[in-house]
Design an enzyme around this catalytic site. Structure first.
Site, PDB file in Angstrom:
ATOM      1  CD  GLU A 108      -2.972   1.053   0.209  1.00 12.58           C
ATOM      2  OE1 GLU A 108      -3.810   0.167   0.326  1.00 12.58           O
ATOM      3  OE2 GLU A 108      -2.954   1.854  -0.750  1.00 12.58           O
ATOM      4  CG  ASP A 149      -1.152   4.628  -1.135  1.00  9.63           C
ATOM      5  OD1 ASP A 149      -1.734   4.071  -2.087  1.00  9.63           O
ATOM      6  OD2 ASP A 149      -1.496   4.471   0.056  1.00  9.63           O
ATOM      7  CB  SER A 158      -5.189   0.664  -2.867  1.00  8.90           C
ATOM      8  OG  SER A 158      -5.708   0.208  -1.661  1.00  8.90           O
TER       9      SER A 158
END
Ligand SMILES: *[C@@H]1O[C@H](CO)[C@@H](O)[C@H](O)[C@H]1NC(C)=O
Ligand SMILES: *[C@@H]1O[C@H](CO)[C@@H](O)[C@H](O)[C@H]1NC(C)=O
Ligand SMILES: *[C@@H]1O[C@H](CO)[C@@H](O)[C@H](O)[C@H]1NC(C)=O
Ligand SMILES: *[C@@H]1O[C@H](CO)[C@@H](O)[C@H](O)[C@H]1NC(C)=O
Ligand SMILES: *[C@@H]1O[C@H](CO)[C@@H](O)[C@H](O)[C@H]1NC(C)=O
Ligand SMILES: *[C@@H]1O[C@H](CO)[C@@H](O)[C@H](O)[C@H]1NC(C)=O
Length: 630
Positions: free
Chosen positions: A301, A305, A545
């Protein structure tokens, strides 16, 4: 004479006390019993509970109207955001709320010396024995046990006197249960429940395990998404110039963490000048960028990001809000008025600091340590069914306040289509159940004051010049209808139009089809086949995400352009993106669905739909539109 007065005074007192007494009504009730926990025994009556009464804030019913006046493109007062102090004052609980709750407690035998009012005037705190608390709240406290050996104290529902109800938002510790645990970097094993940022959490991006060896090109964006694919898809051609005045925050929850070497691996291939660049770390409640545990689950994640947000907004510095435990904890860090002394947060949902457990963060909670960034992207979520309406509403109001201060808050809409985390749906009672057929929307993404971001894909065999479809590889775009929040006015026309023109083949057994509830997502962006540098190699990842930080990057570029001409950040964007003015600034997505709960899910259709929202952004059109607004 004197004695008569005395008698009169006595009478008056007892009358007042009388009028303050009213029948108890249930205030909060847990919808779903916590999975994996057993009711072990009644709580011993002498056990002391730290009771916290969250007082009703004033004016929260006006949030939507105020946000519309600040965020609707036709409003005269567009962009006239409020200061943090103005917001705190405007929403603080009334003197009447404080008095009514104090009177209730003292009449019930809690000595006034035992009561403490938080500096924010948001909370009344006191210690009470279980016996006292049970009597006050007409409830029974139980100890719940988990196979890991952990115990939690909770009650199933609680009541307060009718005349007190309107002055109390929620009381803790009561019905709010687990799902979160106090964080400690070395305490990863502390609880076996679905903690944000934990590898077991269902909200992270997914991988199909495919390793990427060949350099991807613009010709194969249907198989490999890179920053260039996104630039082509969304017409991104803008280099930020106001970087020292602009801010973009990415929230991550420890133990989820980026690896510096992964960022450099990615930059080396896709943005050479950024090798060595890092986000600016803001540690919330001891949140650390840990490197002890390294794997897709620990790094996926954060690497995703940051690699995309940093590349797409280069050279804008990115603020990494590395949080300890829960959504309320990052909100505490950006707004001192939300933060409550001694953790007014829910000890079963939120991290409470100092944390006395071994390895716990032993310092006070991070409270108002940083000004809210202009844009914040959060690619985490939980099931709406796992929180009470009171808890959800209190947090949601805080997102509304951030919007009033000029912050855009983006949440990914979830990866399980109409189902909840791990594909779980709800039974007729609204509880998570493997055999459930009722759709299971997420939280906080259903809060009407956040911007919910769904996922699309470049359809197999298509190019960046062709229309995208809803994401149907590995993950399905979270979307549907809330079971808690009413429909905000900004989406009424779009959602009513969808329900009328494309009536879904489901009925009220599966979702609230009344046309009066919040529907999501609001918009979408690609969420399939992202090439990321992860644990030393390139892999493909999937998920909303991916979509949220990309939309956040675009809004950050728009804010940059506005700041350059002396305007403020756009703040809450929903009233604008649903408006007629903006309809052509999005690529409408009209194919694909979001299957889940044993159904094909909703369909993407012409106009807004509960799969891809109003569509994907076209920066070349969005930018000039936002620039013309005041
Ligand atoms: C409750 O008790 C704890 C432990 O004795 C103490 O630290 C705390 O200040 C007390 N809280 C209130 C509101 O009195
Ligand atoms: C990254 O760059 C190296 C060196 O140019 C190249 O061999 C490799 O294929 C590239 N990988 C990706 C995923 O672009
Ligand atoms: C993380 O690493 C520590 C130290 O190697 C190890 O004890 C622990 O089991 C790991 N945690 C998880 C969740 O894998
Ligand atoms: C989606 O579209 C298909 C084909 O038109 C239709 O059969 C189906 O009922 C639609 N699904 C929903 C949920 O409306
Ligand atoms: C709704 O649909 C379900 C599944 O198709 C069906 O079993 C049920 O009878 C329907 N309920 C109503 C109220 O129409
Ligand atoms: C749908 O939401 C409305 C508004 O909150 C509520 O009154 C109604 O009971 C809900 N319907 C169902 C079937 O849950």
């Amino acid at each position: 004479m004197r004695s008569l007065l005395g008698v009169l005074a006595l009478c008056a007192t007892s009358l007042a006390a009388q009028s303050r007494r009213s029948a108890h009504l249930v205030h909060e009730k847990r919808a779903a019993e916590p999975v994996g926990w057993d009711k072990a025994r009644r709580l011993e009556s002498h056990r002391v509970l730290p009771i916290r009464v969250g007082l009703t804030q004033q004016n929260t019913h006006r949030l939507e109207e105020l946000l519309t006046s600040l965020a609707h493109p036709d409003s005269q007062t567009y962009g006239q955001h409020w200061s943090a102090a103005e917001v705190a004052d405007y929403f603080a609980p009334s003197a009447e709320a404080i008095t009514t709750v104090k009177d209730w407690l003292t009449d019930a035998g809690i000595h006034p010396d035992r009561l403490r009012l938080s500096p924010s005037k948001g909370w009344i705190d006191f210690n009470a024995t279980a016996a006292e608390a049970e009597d006050l709240l007409k409830t029974e406290y139980y100890v719940y046990a988990h196979p890991s050996g952990k115990e939690q104290i909770s009650c199933h529902s609680y009541s307060v006197p009718e005349h007190v109800r309107e002055h109390v938002e929620l009381i803790k510790p009561t019905v709010h249960f687990n799902h979160r645990a106090a964080n400690s970097p070395s305490g990863l094993q502390k609880r076996g429940v679905n903690r944000l940022g934990m590898p077991s959490a269902s909200t992270g991006p997914k991988t199909n395990g495919v390793k990427v060896n060949l350099p991807p090109t613009l010709q194969n964006c249907d198989e490999f998404i890179t920053p260039d694919c996104l630039r082509a898809l969304y017409n991104i051609d803008y280099i930020p110039l106001a970087t020292h005045k602009n801010t973009y925050g990415i929230v991550e929850f420890t133990p989820q963490a980026f690896l510096a070497a992964d960022l450099d691996l990615f930059f080396k291939n896709f943005s050479k000048t950024q090798v060595g660049q890092r986000p600016t770390l803001v540690s919330i409640d001891g949140g650390v960028v840990q490197t002890t545990n390294q794997s897709f689950d620990f790094n996926g994640e954060s690497d995703l990001d940051l690699e995309y947000a940093m590349t797409l907004t280069n050279p804008q510095p990115i603020t990494l809000l590395q949080a300890g435990a829960s959504f309320n904890n990052w909100l505490d860090a950006v707004d001192a008025s939300f933060c409550t002394f001694e953790g007014g947060d829910d000890p079963t949902q939120d991290g409470i600091y100092p944390d006395p457990l071994p390895g716990g963060f032993d310092q006070p909670e991070s409270c108002g340590i940083i000004k809210p960034p202009n844009v914040v992207s959060v690619s985490y979520g939980q099931d709406e069914s796992s929180v009470t309406a009171a808890y959800a509403n209190r947090q949601c109001a805080e997102y509304g306040k951030l919007g009033m201060m000029g912050t855009t808050v983006l949440y990914s809409s979830g990866d399980d289509g109409v189902a909840g985390g791990n594909g779980v749906c709800l039974n007729a009672q609204g509880r998570p159940s493997r055999n459930g057929i009722k759709f299971n929307p997420g939280f906080p993404v259903t809060c009407p004051f956040v911007t919910a971001v769904g996922a699309t894909q470049v359809n197999p065999g298509s190019t960046v010049l062709d229309p995208e479809g809803a994401c149907e590889q590995v993950i399905f775009s979270g979307g549907g209808f809330s079971n808690i929040f009413p429909m905000p006015s900004y989406q009424a026309e779009a959602v009513t139009g969808f329900l009328k023109n494309f009536p879904p083949s489901f009925n009220s057994t599966q979702f609230n089809n009344s046309g009066t509830v919040r529907a999501f997502p609001d918009l979408s962006a690609n969420g399939a086949n992202y090439v990321i540098g992860i644990d030393g190699e390139f892999e493909l990842v999937f998920g909303t995400s991916c979509s949220s930080p990309v939309v956040g990057s675009l809004i950050t570029l728009i804010n940059d352009a506005r700041i350059l001409i002396g305007k403020g950040p756009v703040g809450f964007i929903n009233p604008a993106i649903y408006s007629k003015k903006f309809v052509n600034a999005f690529h409408d997505i009209t194919t694909g669905g979001n299957q889940g709960c044993g159904t094909p899910g909703f369909n993407s259709t012409v106009g807004w739909d509960p799969v891809t929202g109003v569509g994907t952004p076209n920066l070349a059109k969005l930018l000039p539109l936002f620039l013309t607004l005041p």
